[in-house]
Design a protein around this motif. Sequence first.
Motif, short mmCIF file in Angstrom:
data_model
loop_
_atom_site.label_atom_id
_atom_site.label_comp_id
_atom_site.label_asym_id
_atom_site.label_seq_id
_atom_site.Cartn_x
_atom_site.Cartn_y
_atom_site.Cartn_z
N ALA B 70 10.76 8.86 -11.08
CA ALA B 70 9.55 9.67 -11.03
C ALA B 70 9.13 9.88 -9.57
O ALA B 70 8.30 9.15 -9.03
N TRP B 71 9.73 10.90 -8.95
CA TRP B 71 9.45 11.12 -7.52
C TRP B 71 7.96 11.39 -7.28
O TRP B 71 7.46 11.09 -6.20
N SER B 72 7.28 11.90 -8.27
CA SER B 72 5.85 12.22 -8.09
C SER B 72 5.05 10.95 -7.78
O SER B 72 4.00 11.00 -7.18
N GLN B 73 5.61 9.80 -8.20
CA GLN B 73 4.88 8.55 -7.98
C GLN B 73 5.22 7.90 -6.64
O GLN B 73 4.75 6.80 -6.34
N LEU B 74 6.04 8.60 -5.85
CA LEU B 74 6.47 8.01 -4.58
C LEU B 74 5.29 7.63 -3.68
O LEU B 74 5.25 6.51 -3.16
N PRO B 75 4.31 8.55 -3.47
CA PRO B 75 3.18 8.16 -2.59
C PRO B 75 2.46 6.91 -3.10
O PRO B 75 2.17 6.00 -2.32
N ALA B 76 2.23 6.87 -4.41
CA ALA B 76 1.54 5.71 -4.97
C ALA B 76 2.37 4.45 -4.76
O ALA B 76 1.85 3.38 -4.40
N ALA B 77 3.70 4.59 -4.97
CA ALA B 77 4.58 3.43 -4.79
C ALA B 77 4.56 2.96 -3.34
O ALA B 77 4.50 1.74 -3.06
N LEU B 78 4.59 3.92 -2.42
CA LEU B 78 4.58 3.55 -1.00
C LEU B 78 3.28 2.85 -0.62
O LEU B 78 3.28 1.86 0.11
N SER B 79 2.17 3.38 -1.12
CA SER B 79 0.90 2.76 -0.72
C SER B 79 0.78 1.37 -1.33
O SER B 79 0.25 0.45 -0.70
N ALA B 80 1.32 1.20 -2.56
CA ALA B 80 1.32 -0.15 -3.15
C ALA B 80 2.20 -1.08 -2.33
O ALA B 80 1.86 -2.25 -2.12
N THR B 81 3.34 -0.57 -1.85
CA THR B 81 4.22 -1.39 -1.02
C THR B 81 3.53 -1.79 0.28
O THR B 81 3.62 -2.93 0.74
N MET B 82 2.80 -0.82 0.85
CA MET B 82 2.09 -1.13 2.09
C MET B 82 1.08 -2.26 1.87
O MET B 82 0.93 -3.14 2.71
N LEU B 83 0.44 -2.23 0.71
CA LEU B 83 -0.50 -3.31 0.41
C LEU B 83 0.25 -4.65 0.34
O LEU B 83 -0.21 -5.66 0.88
N SER B 84 1.43 -4.64 -0.28
CA SER B 84 2.24 -5.87 -0.36
C SER B 84 2.63 -6.35 1.02
O SER B 84 2.55 -7.54 1.34
N VAL B 85 3.08 -5.40 1.87
CA VAL B 85 3.51 -5.77 3.22
C VAL B 85 2.32 -6.29 4.02
O VAL B 85 2.43 -7.28 4.76
N ALA B 86 1.17 -5.63 3.83
CA ALA B 86 -0.04 -6.09 4.53
C ALA B 86 -0.37 -7.52 4.10
O ALA B 86 -0.73 -8.37 4.92
N MET B 87 -0.22 -7.75 2.80
CA MET B 87 -0.47 -9.10 2.26
C MET B 87 0.46 -10.10 2.93
O MET B 87 0.04 -11.18 3.37
N ALA B 88 1.72 -9.72 3.06
CA ALA B 88 2.72 -10.61 3.68
C ALA B 88 2.40 -10.83 5.15
O ALA B 88 2.46 -11.96 5.66
#
Lengths: 288, 310
Positions: B70-88
Amino acid sequence: MSGHHDDDGARGAGIRFEHVNVTYPNGYQGLRDVSLTIEPGEMVAVVGLSGAGKSTLVRTINGLVPITSGEITVGDVSDGAAADGAAAGETYRLSTLRGAAQRRLRSEVGMVFQSFNLARRTTVLNNVLVGRLHHTPTWRSLLGAWRADDVELAMQALERVEIVQKAYSNASELSGGQQQRVAIARTLAQQPRVILADEPVASLDPPTSHVVMRDLQRINADLGITVVVNLHFLDLARRYGQRMIGLRAGEVVYDGPAADADESTLEEIYGRSLTAEDVLDAPPAVLE
Amino acid sequence: MSAPTLAAPRPTTTQDRPRKPAHVGRKVLWLVVVAVVVAAFWGVDISWDALWDMPGKLWHYLGLMFLPPAWSQLPAALSATMLSVAMAWFGTALGVVISFPLSLLATRGLAPVAVRWPLRAVFALLRAVPEVVIAVLMLSVTGLTAFTGALAIAIGSVGTLGKWGYEAFEAVDGGATEAATAAGASRAQVMRWGVWPNAAPEVLAFWLYRFEISVRASAILGLIGAGGIGKMLVDNIQFRVWDVVGILMLVVVVVTMLIDQISGTVRHRIITGRWEVPVVTALRRRSVRAARLEASPSVLEDESRDGTVG
């Protein structure tokens, strides 16, 4: 201790051993009843086999090795008449020296090691500035915010051993001889009254050994700093020492002018006949 | 004469030959390992039938996930990943700040045994507990937030960073320490200029490496609801939105590998003092080889000419 530029000579401290014994925790006796006096500004070579107590002897002078009994005095060792010794600075007694007073003594006694003992992953300049740590407030030393005066002093010390162009190189990039000269600069930055050198040339090749020994000799002559240097090589000891102290099994077996020591005295010190490995330069034929 | 053989006269000394070692312990150990493996197979109760049609099912679900994701969800996936990386990142930074002074206090020669051993015990305890468990234990206090995840990572980091720290400090060659001591430096100064310069590259590299570990841990922490990519992943699996799961998997793998590569390159620079960017290095190696090939004909020529003259 704020005056940095008081290189007016005759600043050496005397050293007196009185019946000093050192027994290590494992029972090994490093020194046996050693008594001797080193005058301010003397250059003394200490010779003997490995394990004869040379390292122990120099390390007792700055308290790196604690003495078991007896007394070592560093500073004014003139007999009784202390009146004229007013300018000589503090006098330390090693048997009871601890804590801040011990660090004060160590700041006045520079030390040169066989393996140079530089922090290899930082700059030459930072290594020399280790010699200023005692006079640097903790917060400054933790941040590496050295005083401009101290940096200037470190640079002068590097100039004296002719290696100032390497000031901002990492210590690990230098050759062995260069590292040892940096180590000497580190002791000079302390503006010491005594320099102890524990086998300073044992890791160096012959030409470099002479450069380092000449540096020590010049420092002794120009600045009047008392120098005690452990040497394995007898020809170096005779050439650069004014006085030679021979140790054997922790005891002083020779104490006299270095020039007067001949093969028989040296064999007495070593407890065996001399070999080519006991000299740096001379071919075996000279001694046999 | 002939070379000595085994038949030659034996030396007259009476040497006792050693008895062949029995290695009883080793044999027992093997038996135990085999027993454990067999017991484990019995214990997990494998349904062999399911295993049989697993490849087919795997293809089916892979198709659902990646044909297409679902490429349409890419922005949402990226921002969720950024939150994970920020957490790390935040968690590791906090772990560094806490563990650094503690690891100094756990170093032999810097602190008394009474301080060292309790600290080491704490480090060992923290290492034994996975971040997820720490996070679960903390949920009741701080709630289901990314901050909880970051705190869990920080606490987990203290265990590893503390241990790596004191080990690095103890491994430093004692020369510079002795020199600083002999110059009259205080304990803190000896630490700063006798120990730290030589331990710093390793310790900095450990911090980065721990960050890499934390990035992976942060994704897992999302699974229990601490936010970020893991939470998004578990939500979408629950509702069987497979094409979103596909894009999330892609993002997790790509971002994690990218971070590992960058961090690994920086670590390599810190330890060796040289940059070695994987792609660039490969290119440079190729160009060096090409240059050598270009140069070699003339080299061969020179050699042959020398040969004829000589």
